[in-house]
Design an enzyme around this catalytic site. Structure first.
Site, PDB file in Angstrom:
ATOM      1  N   THR A  20       0.835  -1.205   0.000  1.00 26.29           N
ATOM      2  CA  THR A  20       0.000   0.000   0.000  1.00 26.29           C
ATOM      3  C   THR A  20       0.868   1.253   0.000  1.00 26.29           C
ATOM      4  O   THR A  20       2.083   1.201   0.228  1.00 26.29           O
ATOM      5  CB  THR A  20      -0.902   0.031   1.248  1.00 26.29           C
ATOM      6  OG1 THR A  20      -0.062   0.116   2.414  1.00 26.29           O
ATOM      7  CG2 THR A  20      -1.771  -1.210   1.333  1.00 26.29           C
ATOM      8  N   LEU A  21       0.242   2.384  -0.228  1.00 28.37           N
ATOM      9  CA  LEU A  21       0.941   3.665  -0.173  1.00 28.37           C
ATOM     10  C   LEU A  21       1.484   3.914   1.230  1.00 28.37           C
ATOM     11  O   LEU A  21       2.583   4.468   1.396  1.00 28.37           O
ATOM     12  CB  LEU A  21       0.003   4.802  -0.599  1.00 28.37           C
ATOM     13  CG  LEU A  21       0.616   6.197  -0.659  1.00 28.37           C
ATOM     14  CD1 LEU A  21       1.809   6.231  -1.611  1.00 28.37           C
ATOM     15  CD2 LEU A  21      -0.424   7.211  -1.086  1.00 28.37           C
ATOM     16  N   HIS A  22       0.754   3.488   2.247  1.00 26.07           N
ATOM     17  CA  HIS A  22       1.209   3.638   3.631  1.00 26.07           C
ATOM     18  C   HIS A  22       2.511   2.866   3.849  1.00 26.07           C
ATOM     19  O   HIS A  22       3.457   3.380   4.457  1.00 26.07           O
ATOM     20  CB  HIS A  22       0.122   3.125   4.581  1.00 26.07           C
ATOM     21  CG  HIS A  22       0.475   3.265   6.023  1.00 26.07           C
ATOM     22  ND1 HIS A  22       0.333   4.443   6.713  1.00 26.07           N
ATOM     23  CD2 HIS A  22       0.974   2.372   6.911  1.00 26.07           C
ATOM     24  CE1 HIS A  22       0.735   4.272   7.957  1.00 26.07           C
ATOM     25  NE2 HIS A  22       1.128   3.020   8.100  1.00 26.07           N
ATOM     26  N   THR A  23       2.584   1.641   3.333  1.00 23.73           N
ATOM     27  CA  THR A  23       3.803   0.829   3.464  1.00 23.73           C
ATOM     28  C   THR A  23       4.950   1.456   2.680  1.00 23.73           C
ATOM     29  O   THR A  23       6.082   1.522   3.174  1.00 23.73           O
ATOM     30  CB  THR A  23       3.538  -0.598   2.969  1.00 23.73           C
ATOM     31  OG1 THR A  23       2.446  -1.152   3.697  1.00 23.73           O
ATOM     32  CG2 THR A  23       4.764  -1.485   3.154  1.00 23.73           C
ATOM     33  N   ALA A  26       6.274   4.371   4.675  1.00 27.61           N
ATOM     34  CA  ALA A  26       7.058   3.931   5.835  1.00 27.61           C
ATOM     35  C   ALA A  26       8.447   3.480   5.408  1.00 27.61           C
ATOM     36  O   ALA A  26       9.446   3.803   6.062  1.00 27.61           O
ATOM     37  CB  ALA A  26       6.319   2.803   6.560  1.00 27.61           C
TER      38      ALA A  26
END
Length: 70
Positions: A20-23, A26
């Site tokens: 995902t974009l979140h991963t 990070a």
């Protein structure tokens, strides 16, 4: 878990679904703050599509406040 993989000593691996974009964010921040290296390895499986193995070579951080003096 990305942060913990970054700080750990040696190679850490984590099986992931679609990244995902979140991963991605990070991982990007972890790379900016440390010298940790990340890679994604596709996992071939008929049962699970889009699965990847996230691999991180961590920096081996040690907390100086937890060190025991001998």
């Amino acid at each position: 878990l990305i942060l913990l993989m970054t700080l750990a000593k040696g190679c850490s691996r984590m099986l992931c679904g679609s990244i995902t974009l979140h991963t991605q964010t990070a991982i990007h921040i972890a790379r900016l703050l440390t010298t940790a290296n990340f890679s994604l390895e596709p996992v071939e499986s008929d049962q699970v599509k889009g699965t990847s193995m996230l691999v991180c070579e961590g920096i081996g951080h040690r907390n100086p406040y937890l060190e025991t003096s001998s």
